[in-house]
Design a protein around this motif. Structure first.
Motif, short mmCIF file in Angstrom:
data_model
loop_
_atom_site.label_atom_id
_atom_site.label_comp_id
_atom_site.label_asym_id
_atom_site.label_seq_id
_atom_site.Cartn_x
_atom_site.Cartn_y
_atom_site.Cartn_z
N ARG A 269 -28.95 37.59 -1.91
CA ARG A 269 -29.06 38.92 -1.34
C ARG A 269 -27.93 39.81 -1.88
N GLY A 270 -28.14 41.08 -1.83
CA GLY A 270 -27.14 42.11 -1.84
C GLY A 270 -26.18 42.23 -2.99
N LEU A 271 -24.97 42.61 -2.65
CA LEU A 271 -23.97 43.05 -3.61
C LEU A 271 -22.72 42.19 -3.50
N ARG A 272 -22.21 41.77 -4.65
CA ARG A 272 -21.00 40.93 -4.71
C ARG A 272 -19.95 41.63 -5.57
N LEU A 273 -18.70 41.50 -5.17
CA LEU A 273 -17.59 42.07 -5.92
C LEU A 273 -16.59 40.97 -6.25
N ASP A 274 -16.27 40.84 -7.53
CA ASP A 274 -15.19 39.95 -7.98
C ASP A 274 -14.17 40.84 -8.69
N SER A 275 -12.99 40.99 -8.10
CA SER A 275 -12.00 41.91 -8.66
C SER A 275 -10.61 41.31 -8.62
N GLY A 276 -9.81 41.68 -9.59
CA GLY A 276 -8.43 41.21 -9.63
C GLY A 276 -7.45 42.25 -9.14
N ILE A 277 -7.96 43.39 -8.67
CA ILE A 277 -7.07 44.46 -8.24
C ILE A 277 -7.41 44.91 -6.83
N VAL A 278 -6.47 45.63 -6.22
CA VAL A 278 -6.66 46.25 -4.92
C VAL A 278 -6.06 47.65 -5.01
N ASP A 279 -6.19 48.42 -3.94
CA ASP A 279 -5.57 49.74 -3.93
C ASP A 279 -4.09 49.63 -4.25
N GLY A 280 -3.63 50.43 -5.19
CA GLY A 280 -2.22 50.42 -5.57
C GLY A 280 -1.88 49.51 -6.73
N SER A 281 -2.84 48.71 -7.20
CA SER A 281 -2.57 47.82 -8.34
C SER A 281 -2.29 48.64 -9.59
N VAL A 282 -1.43 48.10 -10.44
CA VAL A 282 -1.09 48.76 -11.70
C VAL A 282 -1.74 48.00 -12.86
N VAL A 283 -2.50 48.71 -13.67
CA VAL A 283 -3.10 48.13 -14.87
C VAL A 283 -2.12 48.34 -16.02
N GLY A 284 -1.62 47.23 -16.57
CA GLY A 284 -0.65 47.31 -17.66
C GLY A 284 -1.31 47.19 -19.02
N VAL A 285 -0.48 46.98 -20.03
CA VAL A 285 -0.98 46.95 -21.41
C VAL A 285 -1.03 45.54 -21.98
N PHE A 286 -0.63 44.56 -21.19
CA PHE A 286 -0.51 43.22 -21.75
C PHE A 286 -1.81 42.41 -21.70
N TYR A 287 -2.75 42.83 -20.86
CA TYR A 287 -3.95 42.03 -20.67
C TYR A 287 -5.20 42.90 -20.69
N ASP A 288 -6.34 42.24 -20.61
CA ASP A 288 -7.63 42.91 -20.63
C ASP A 288 -7.71 43.95 -19.50
N PRO A 289 -8.28 45.15 -19.77
CA PRO A 289 -8.29 46.20 -18.75
C PRO A 289 -9.48 46.14 -17.78
N MET A 290 -10.10 44.97 -17.61
CA MET A 290 -11.21 44.88 -16.68
C MET A 290 -10.70 44.98 -15.25
N LEU A 291 -11.29 45.88 -14.47
CA LEU A 291 -10.90 46.08 -13.09
C LEU A 291 -11.68 45.16 -12.15
N ALA A 292 -12.97 45.03 -12.41
CA ALA A 292 -13.81 44.28 -11.48
C ALA A 292 -15.14 43.96 -12.13
N LYS A 293 -15.82 42.98 -11.53
CA LYS A 293 -17.22 42.70 -11.83
C LYS A 293 -18.00 43.02 -10.57
N VAL A 294 -19.06 43.81 -10.73
CA VAL A 294 -19.91 44.15 -9.60
C VAL A 294 -21.29 43.57 -9.90
N ILE A 295 -21.82 42.80 -8.96
CA ILE A 295 -23.06 42.06 -9.21
C ILE A 295 -24.05 42.35 -8.08
N ALA A 296 -25.28 42.67 -8.48
CA ALA A 296 -26.33 42.93 -7.49
C ALA A 296 -27.45 41.93 -7.65
N TRP A 297 -28.00 41.46 -6.52
CA TRP A 297 -29.19 40.60 -6.52
C TRP A 297 -30.31 41.31 -5.78
N ALA A 298 -31.52 41.14 -6.27
CA ALA A 298 -32.71 41.66 -5.58
C ALA A 298 -33.90 40.82 -6.02
#
Length: 670
Positions: free
Chosen positions: A375-404
């Motif tokens: 069912r529904g919507l899933r979120l897999d994320s490595g950040i939260v409000d206030g997280s800082v995205v730096g330059v050393f690693y991949d800039p992916m914020l999150a994966k958003v996945i929907a099932w139907a």
């Protein structure tokens, strides 16, 4: 067959961010304690706070931290872990690391060392798969590539994720592209080995998830299609494949052949655990082996949502000697995953860095976990409000996945969630993802690797919010800002901003978006009447610092407004808008000379393409920056003479640094 049973009580995840958090979720559900490792750049990362124990790896770059196997093994021993899970990326496919883990007396949550070795070289693995009867694309020796072989794809032998990959269309470009691919591969994977293969301009990237135990059972869990890619890195992934669904409905039997090839590949190397066999397929149902990833894949959630399996939990069980059931669960419904990146697709996918002030995806049913029923919507994320995205690693914020139950329903659910998400602080690929998910060609299942080229990146990267929506949003931003100023006032708090007891001139505020400048003139008259030319036929219902309600052409619309310094974000059902509030008076120290090349991100200068005094053409490379494990070209903005070059190779620069100046009024030699 005798299989050793080992109990795992504490697992160290040799990775970071979203990857570590994903493994932690399944470990906790299995009653297993968690250990994190972190670089100095990741000291405030959510994965560090969530672990039972966290161990610092001194340094910030991957080469100094997450690629240092001996440090990670030492961290596991110091923390009392009895197992290591590599996640995906970094050392996850490094046979020497896997062996070091086992030599230290720890349980390796992954395939046998021999299997990793056999698949570790993409060159040798193709030879082995060919011998096992799996269709392959022939590997080409870079020194023997001819015109007849073009175009070719240069690939890193030791890694994936689009790093160390280049499409080459002329022989003259081949040496330079090999050099750049090798440099990227060394930075990302610690191995500079590259090879070539024939490049298919259009094709379908289809992969099969396998799961095998030590008792001889091998599952082909399901296929995924990952054809929509940028820079050879996947952006949209789904299960099942629309191509396979279409052809099998016509009696092609493609899924059965794919599954058999994947099982044969796994059996040929005595595989155990989770792995992925990747193929390049054509529209007629033919397919060729690309590589086998001896690890979990970034896109594994779409398989989990369509099968109900927790693949990480299965990895943990198989590593402890458990046997898989003889029959694997059937797949049902459709799942689509998108990778939300901090990057600007309209500017050649330029990665972004900085603070994520807010990230809120509406309607999320679960984070990281596999729901009890699809069912529904899933979120897999490595950040939260206030997280800082730096330059050393991949800039992916999150994966958003929907099932139907159907593909179209999954696409609609995912597109709506993204469009209504509040993502404040950085430019992202959100609008591109929404446009792809709503595109007629995507909905028709026409998703080959040339999708962006065929349908135009400019159109796909265009803002979801229309010009009229942006105009109304700018007005909402002005009204909310005025309400905030009034709230902070010490006198006449109840009076509207700029109120006079006699007619007066309008208030004026200026906001810049990525495409235009909005000059908003308005007055609040008696009775709260809004007087403005910024938007036609508009009435003010209410305005607070965080919320504005307007009636436009008889339709009432709600706008949520958030401010962070001079950055203003306006979210509504019609689309998200980001503005910069232009100050009334400009600080002279912030003005840069015409022709200045500004660093778009923090990074390291790795090469120079011109010297002071050189005449350069518009678009000519002046220098290359390395950031987020990729090289980025800084080019001349116009024809002219390079009059200033303020950096040298090896120099670290901050975003906004003036790197060089190209003067289009100066002659060379002056």
């Amino acid at each position: 067959m005798t299989v050793t049973t080992t109990a795992v009580t504490s697992v160290l995840v040799a990775n970071r961010g979203e990857i570590a958090r994903r493994v932690f979720a399944s470990a906790r559900a299995s009653g297993i304690a968690t250990v994190a490792v972190y670089s100095d750049a990741d000291a405030d990362s959510p994965h560090v706070r969530e672990a039972d124990v966290a161990v610092r790896l001194p340094g910030s770059t991957a080469a100094d931290t997450y690629l240092r196997g001996e440090k990670i093994v030492a961290a596991a021993l110091a923390a009392g872990a009895d197992a290591i899970h590599p996640g995906y990326g970094f050392l996850s496919e490094n046979a020497e690391f896997a062996k070091a883990v086992q030599d230290a007396g720890l349980t390796w949550i992954g395939p046998p060392v021999k299997s990793i070795e056999l698949m570790g070289s993409k060159v040798e693995s193709k030879k082995m798969m060919d011998a096992a009867g799996v269709p392959v694309l022939a590997e080409l020796d870079p020194d023997q590539v001819t015109e007849a072989d073009l175009p070719v794809l240069v690939k890193a032998s030791a890694g994936g994720g689009g790093r160390g990959m280049r499409v080459v269309r002329t022989l003259a470009d081949l040496p330079g592209q090999i050099e750049r691919a090798a440099a990227e591969a060394l930075s990302a994977f610690g191995d500079s080995t590259v090879f070539c293969e024939r490049y298919l301009e259009t094709g379908r990237h289809i992969e099969v998830q396998v799961m095998a135990d030590a008792h001889g059972t091998v599952w082909a869990v399901g296929e995924r299609e990952c054809s929509i890619q940028r820079r050879h890195q996947k952006v949209v992934e789904e299960a099942p494949s629309p191509l396979v669904e279409k052809l099998d409905a016509e009696g092609a039997g493609m899924r059965e052949r794919l599954f058999q090839a994947a099982v044969d590949a796994a059996a040929a190397i005595g595989y155990e655990g989770a792995g992925t066999v990747e193929f390049l397929a054509d529209d007629r149902g033919g397919f060729y082996f690309l590589e086998m990833n001896t690890r979990l894949q970034v896109e594994h959630p779409v398989t989990e949502l369509t099968t109900g399996l927790d693949l990480v939990e299965l990895q943990l069980q198989v590593a402890q000697g458990a046997a898989l059931p003889a029959r694997q669960p059937a797949a049902r419904g459709h799942a689509i995953e998108v990778r939300l990146y901090a990057e600007d697709p309209a500017q050649e996918w330029q990665p972004q860095s900085g603070t994520v002030h807010r990230i809120e995806i509406p309607g999320v049913d679960t984070e990281f976990a596999v729901p009890s029923a699809p069912r529904g919507l899933r979120l897999d994320s490595g950040i939260v409000d206030g997280s800082v995205v730096g330059v050393f690693y991949d800039p992916m914020l999150a994966k958003v996945i929907a099932w139907a139950p159907t593909r179209r329903a999954a696409a609609a659910r995912l597109a709506t969630a993204l469009a209504q998400a509040k993502i404040h602080g950085l430019v992202t690929n959100r609008d591109l993802l929404v446009n792809v998910l709503r595109h007629p060609a995507f909905l028709a299942g026409e998703t080959d690797t040339a999708f962006f080229d065929r349908h135009g990146l400019d159109a796909l990267a265009a803002p979801v919010a229309s010009e009229s929506t942006e105009q109304v949003s700018a007005l909402a931003a002005a009204l909310a800002t005025a309400a905030a100023n009034r709230q902070a006032a010490r006198v006449a708090v109840q009076a509207p901003s700029g109120w006079r007891n006699v007619p007066s001139q309008r208030q004026r505020k200026v906001f810049e978006s990525t495409t235009t400048t909005h000059e908003v003139d308005y007055r609040i008259l008696r009775g709260g009447v809004l007087d403005t030319d910024a938007v036609a036929d508009v009435e003010l219902v209410s305005a607070t610092p965080e919320s504005v309600i307007l009636t436009v052409a008889g339709l009432t619309r709600h706008f949520a407004v958030a401010r962070y310094g001079d950055a203003v974000f306006v979210d509504s059902a019609a689309g998200a808008c980001a503005f910069r509030a232009v100050p009334r008076f400009v600080d002279p120290s912030t003005v840069v000379a015409a022709g200045s090349l500004i660093a778009p991100m923090p990074g390291t200068v790795v090469r120079l393409g011109a010297a002071v005094g050189d005449r350069v053409a518009a678009g000519a490379p002046i220098l290359w920056l390395e950031a987020m494990k990729m090289e980025h070209t800084i080019s001349a903005p116009a024809d002219g003479v390079l009059t200033e070059l303020n950096v040298a190779v090896g120099r670290q620069v901050d975003v906004g640094t003036v790197l060089a100046i190209v003067d289009d009024t100066t002659e060379a030699g002056e």
